[in-house]
Write a protein that holds these residues in place. Structure first.
Motif, PDB file in Angstrom:
ATOM      1  N   GLY A 120      36.697 -70.695 -35.371  1.00 56.02           N
ATOM      2  CA  GLY A 120      37.838 -69.920 -35.843  1.00 56.02           C
ATOM      3  C   GLY A 120      38.328 -70.265 -37.238  1.00 56.02           C
ATOM      4  O   GLY A 120      37.668 -70.933 -38.020  1.00 56.02           O
ATOM      5  N   ASN A 121      39.514 -69.775 -37.549  1.00 57.14           N
ATOM      6  CA  ASN A 121      40.196 -69.833 -38.850  1.00 57.14           C
ATOM      7  C   ASN A 121      39.518 -68.920 -39.852  1.00 57.14           C
ATOM      8  O   ASN A 121      40.028 -67.849 -40.146  1.00 57.14           O
ATOM      9  CB  ASN A 121      40.342 -71.256 -39.366  1.00 57.14           C
ATOM     10  CG  ASN A 121      41.614 -71.426 -40.186  1.00 57.14           C
ATOM     11  OD1 ASN A 121      42.513 -70.581 -40.104  1.00 57.14           O
ATOM     12  ND2 ASN A 121      41.720 -72.485 -40.959  1.00 57.14           N
ATOM     13  N   LEU A 161      37.463 -61.147 -29.669  1.00 60.77           N
ATOM     14  CA  LEU A 161      36.598 -61.618 -28.594  1.00 60.77           C
ATOM     15  C   LEU A 161      36.295 -63.099 -28.773  1.00 60.77           C
ATOM     16  O   LEU A 161      35.717 -63.508 -29.787  1.00 60.77           O
ATOM     17  CB  LEU A 161      35.303 -60.804 -28.571  1.00 60.77           C
ATOM     18  CG  LEU A 161      35.469 -59.302 -28.337  1.00 60.77           C
ATOM     19  CD1 LEU A 161      34.125 -58.607 -28.424  1.00 60.77           C
ATOM     20  CD2 LEU A 161      36.136 -59.028 -26.988  1.00 60.77           C
ATOM     21  N   PRO A 162      36.636 -63.934 -27.784  1.00 60.29           N
ATOM     22  CA  PRO A 162      36.413 -65.393 -27.905  1.00 60.29           C
ATOM     23  C   PRO A 162      34.956 -65.763 -28.126  1.00 60.29           C
ATOM     24  O   PRO A 162      34.668 -66.788 -28.748  1.00 60.29           O
ATOM     25  CB  PRO A 162      36.928 -65.936 -26.570  1.00 60.29           C
ATOM     26  CG  PRO A 162      37.895 -64.912 -26.085  1.00 60.29           C
ATOM     27  CD  PRO A 162      37.356 -63.597 -26.534  1.00 60.29           C
ATOM     28  N   GLN A 163      34.005 -64.941 -27.623  1.00 60.06           N
ATOM     29  CA  GLN A 163      32.603 -65.312 -27.782  1.00 60.06           C
ATOM     30  C   GLN A 163      32.172 -65.352 -29.247  1.00 60.06           C
ATOM     31  O   GLN A 163      31.178 -65.990 -29.601  1.00 60.06           O
ATOM     32  CB  GLN A 163      31.686 -64.357 -26.998  1.00 60.06           C
ATOM     33  CG  GLN A 163      31.763 -62.900 -27.390  1.00 60.06           C
ATOM     34  CD  GLN A 163      32.685 -62.105 -26.456  1.00 60.06           C
ATOM     35  OE1 GLN A 163      33.673 -62.639 -25.974  1.00 60.06           O
ATOM     36  NE2 GLN A 163      32.327 -60.851 -26.211  1.00 60.06           N
ATOM     37  N   PHE A 164      32.904 -64.650 -30.129  1.00 63.53           N
ATOM     38  CA  PHE A 164      32.563 -64.697 -31.549  1.00 63.53           C
ATOM     39  C   PHE A 164      32.819 -66.075 -32.149  1.00 63.53           C
ATOM     40  O   PHE A 164      32.360 -66.372 -33.251  1.00 63.53           O
ATOM     41  CB  PHE A 164      33.364 -63.649 -32.335  1.00 63.53           C
ATOM     42  CG  PHE A 164      32.920 -62.237 -32.097  1.00 63.53           C
ATOM     43  CD1 PHE A 164      31.721 -61.962 -31.459  1.00 63.53           C
ATOM     44  CD2 PHE A 164      33.711 -61.174 -32.491  1.00 63.53           C
ATOM     45  CE1 PHE A 164      31.301 -60.662 -31.241  1.00 63.53           C
ATOM     46  CE2 PHE A 164      33.306 -59.856 -32.271  1.00 63.53           C
ATOM     47  CZ  PHE A 164      32.106 -59.598 -31.640  1.00 63.53           C
ATOM     48  N   LEU A 165      33.571 -66.923 -31.437  1.00 56.10           N
ATOM     49  CA  LEU A 165      33.881 -68.260 -31.920  1.00 56.10           C
ATOM     50  C   LEU A 165      32.959 -69.321 -31.323  1.00 56.10           C
ATOM     51  O   LEU A 165      33.116 -70.511 -31.592  1.00 56.10           O
ATOM     52  CB  LEU A 165      35.332 -68.620 -31.606  1.00 56.10           C
ATOM     53  CG  LEU A 165      36.413 -68.068 -32.553  1.00 56.10           C
ATOM     54  CD1 LEU A 165      36.509 -66.548 -32.444  1.00 56.10           C
ATOM     55  CD2 LEU A 165      37.777 -68.681 -32.239  1.00 56.10           C
ATOM     56  N   GLY A 166      31.989 -68.914 -30.521  1.00 52.31           N
ATOM     57  CA  GLY A 166      31.091 -69.861 -29.879  1.00 52.31           C
ATOM     58  C   GLY A 166      30.186 -70.576 -30.860  1.00 52.31           C
ATOM     59  O   GLY A 166      29.930 -70.095 -31.978  1.00 52.31           O
ATOM     60  N   TRP A 197      41.900 -71.187 -34.489  1.00 52.34           N
ATOM     61  CA  TRP A 197      42.790 -70.069 -34.791  1.00 52.34           C
ATOM     62  C   TRP A 197      41.990 -68.785 -34.593  1.00 52.34           C
ATOM     63  O   TRP A 197      40.931 -68.602 -35.199  1.00 52.34           O
ATOM     64  CB  TRP A 197      43.290 -70.146 -36.229  1.00 52.34           C
ATOM     65  CG  TRP A 197      44.180 -71.314 -36.525  1.00 52.34           C
ATOM     66  CD1 TRP A 197      43.879 -72.397 -37.288  1.00 52.34           C
ATOM     67  CD2 TRP A 197      45.527 -71.493 -36.099  1.00 52.34           C
ATOM     68  NE1 TRP A 197      44.942 -73.266 -37.339  1.00 52.34           N
ATOM     69  CE2 TRP A 197      45.989 -72.738 -36.625  1.00 52.34           C
ATOM     70  CE3 TRP A 197      46.406 -70.744 -35.319  1.00 52.34           C
ATOM     71  CZ2 TRP A 197      47.259 -73.228 -36.390  1.00 52.34           C
ATOM     72  CZ3 TRP A 197      47.687 -71.227 -35.090  1.00 52.34           C
ATOM     73  CH2 TRP A 197      48.099 -72.455 -35.629  1.00 52.34           C
ATOM     74  N   PHE A 198      42.476 -67.899 -33.725  1.00 54.87           N
ATOM     75  CA  PHE A 198      41.850 -66.596 -33.524  1.00 54.87           C
ATOM     76  C   PHE A 198      42.963 -65.605 -33.198  1.00 54.87           C
ATOM     77  O   PHE A 198      44.158 -65.927 -33.340  1.00 54.87           O
ATOM     78  CB  PHE A 198      40.761 -66.661 -32.448  1.00 54.87           C
ATOM     79  CG  PHE A 198      41.216 -67.053 -31.065  1.00 54.87           C
ATOM     80  CD1 PHE A 198      41.084 -66.172 -30.012  1.00 54.87           C
ATOM     81  CD2 PHE A 198      41.760 -68.318 -30.807  1.00 54.87           C
ATOM     82  CE1 PHE A 198      41.479 -66.527 -28.730  1.00 54.87           C
ATOM     83  CE2 PHE A 198      42.147 -68.678 -29.528  1.00 54.87           C
ATOM     84  CZ  PHE A 198      42.019 -67.784 -28.484  1.00 54.87           C
ATOM     85  N   THR A 199      42.615 -64.394 -32.804  1.00 56.93           N
ATOM     86  CA  THR A 199      43.616 -63.331 -32.688  1.00 56.93           C
ATOM     87  C   THR A 199      44.809 -63.708 -31.825  1.00 56.93           C
ATOM     88  O   THR A 199      45.956 -63.408 -32.158  1.00 56.93           O
ATOM     89  CB  THR A 199      42.959 -62.054 -32.122  1.00 56.93           C
ATOM     90  OG1 THR A 199      41.960 -61.613 -33.025  1.00 56.93           O
ATOM     91  CG2 THR A 199      43.983 -60.939 -31.957  1.00 56.93           C
TER      92      THR A 199
END
Length: 464
Positions: free
Chosen positions: A389-390, A432-437, A362-364
């Motif tokens: 995420g979440n 930013l998807p990279q924050f979920l890496g 789950w992200f933006t």
């Protein structure tokens, strides 16, 4: 040289494993006063009975080499210098607690046998002390050594069982009585203590793992939980991985390097899901957690607990450890990345492509600007959900701007001056998807409470 020759003369029986079975514990004990091994005279027929008959060729070879001496019915080490030789010295050092316990049990059994067997006061093995003796007897290496204490331990178990039965009956009577008179007792009884006892009896006792059950846990099996309101835990195998992201990884942050090898030496347990409001509210209800934790109007139950600081998470860890009697804790940062990667070296646990991120996190782009119930997205290869995420997840470590000097053994990086703690995993609010890496990290004040921050549990295993 003599030992090597004797082992060779014994043929197939002359292995290190058989040498260890012969000497430990049958021909050696441990002297607590001298903190050293000492020889023990054994009955040869008993020592080489049953499944130990195959040790006879080795015993004969050691006697011929004058490393063991044989009496009419006995056998013993010829000189204690043999016990100071490797690998024998190492085996004895490893088993010294078991040797001391064996001697204590046999001494107690002898004293009990000399006196009246009807007096329960002479049955000194109760509770954990009895359990430790029974666990030692279950060890194949000590089973025959403890045969003389068989009747004594059986009598101790009988008394222990009767005592437990009495306790159960007593508790049953107490709970029945409390149903009718609880209102009158509130003014006289510590309500917190009563609630804690009730919680243990009704929601913990039947769940907590025994030593045997814990020792049998393996990675890849079904999760376990140790109270009705506790998180489900999965066993994570030991292993090695490269922590951090390579300099060639797109959109990486400088604090994700330098990459370094980390070894997780022992298996441990991790909660399958992020800690939920249902988990948290049980702690609050029993006085273990002070922060009621606002839910932003998104609901409680299986929603991940949010608005909890690192210090709040430590209260939960202390509470669940207290009620279960087990070693629960936050993950170290290295442990977190190890379980998030689950054997992968890619940006995410499922690969490098952001196009699959919505299936796992789950992200933006898919959260609708809020956290979601745990476990709705795909799990990684270790069976853990919502590692991407979440909500951001607190870990034990102090935040540092790089991995220079970071531990290589998976332990947490801490210091006396720790103004910032590490958060991992990203959240529903990240654009930013990279924050979920798997390598992404963030530092925040341990007092920070936010609607996108929660945590996950780890548990140290006593018998990995």
């Amino acid at each position: 040289k003599k030992l090597a020759e004797a082992k060779g003369k014994a043929g197939a029986a002359g292995t290190d494993a058989n040498l260890r079975r012969l000497i430990v514990p049958g021909l050696a004990t441990w002297d607590p006063a001298a903190n050293a091994a000492k020889r023990l005279v054994a009955n040869e027929a008993a020592l080489l009975a049953g499944d130990r008959k195959g040790l006879a060729p080795l015993a004969n070879a050691l006697v011929d080499a004058r490393l063991l001496t044989r009496g009419r019915e006995t056998i013993e080490v010829a000189h204690e210098a043999l016990l100071r030789r490797q690998p024998i010295a190492g085996w004895l050092e490893e088993q010294k607690e078991g040797l001391k316990l064996r001697d204590d049990v046999l001494r107690e059994a002898g004293e009990w046998g000399e006196g009246s067997r009807k007096h329960a006061k002479d049955l000194v093995r109760r509770g954990e002390r009895l359990k430790s003796a029974l666990d030692l007897r279950a060890d194949p290496g000590f089973a025959s050594a403890l045969l003389p204490a068989k009747d004594y331990l059986a009598a101790c178990q009988k008394v222990e069982t009767a005592a437990r039965r009495t306790v159960r009956r007593t508790w049953g009577a107490i709970f029945t009585l409390l149903v009718g008179i609880i209102a009158g007792l509130v003014a006289f009884i510590n309500q917190a203590t009563l609630t804690e006892q009730w919680f243990w009896a009704m929601k913990v006792r039947s769940y907590v793992l025994t030593a045997e059950a814990e020792a049998a846990l393996k990675p890849g099996v079904a999760p376990f939980k140790e109270c009705a309101d506790c998180p489900e835990m999965l066993i994570i195998p030991a292993g090695e991985f490269t922590m951090g992201s390579p300099e060639t990884e797109a959109n990486r942050s400088e604090d994700e390097g330098p990459q370094h090898k980390v070894t997780i030496a022992k298996p441990f347990a991790v909660s399958r899901l992020e800690v939920t409001f249902a988990d948290w509210d049980a702690c609050v209800a029993l006085g273990g957690c002070k922060n009621p934790a606002a839910d932003q109007g998104w609901g409680r139950g299986q929603q991940p607990v949010i608005n909890v600081s690192w210090s709040d998470a430590q209260e939960y860890v202390a509470w669940i450890s207290k009620v279960t009697g087990k070693s629960y804790r936050l993950l170290s940062e290295a442990e977190w990345e190890y379980v998030a990667r689950a054997g992968t070296t890619t940006v995410y646990s499922f690969g490098d492509s952001e196009t699959e991120l919505g299936a796992y996190a789950w992200f933006t782009e898919n959260s609708g600007s809020q956290a979601h119930p745990v476990g709705e997205k795909k799990a990684n290869a270790f069976g853990l959900n919502d590692m991407h995420g979440n909500v951001w997840e607190w870990v034990e470590d102090c935040y540092e701007g790089s991995y220079e000097g970071a531990p290589a053994n998976g332990s947490a990086r801490t210091s006396a001056e720790c103004s910032s703690r590490v958060l991992r995993g990203g959240s529903w609010s990240d654009i930013l998807p990279q924050f979920l890496g798997s390598a992404s990290r963030f530092g925040s004040s341990p007092a920070n409470r936010s609607a996108n921050i929660g945590f996950r549990l780890a548990r140290t295993l006593l018998h990995p």
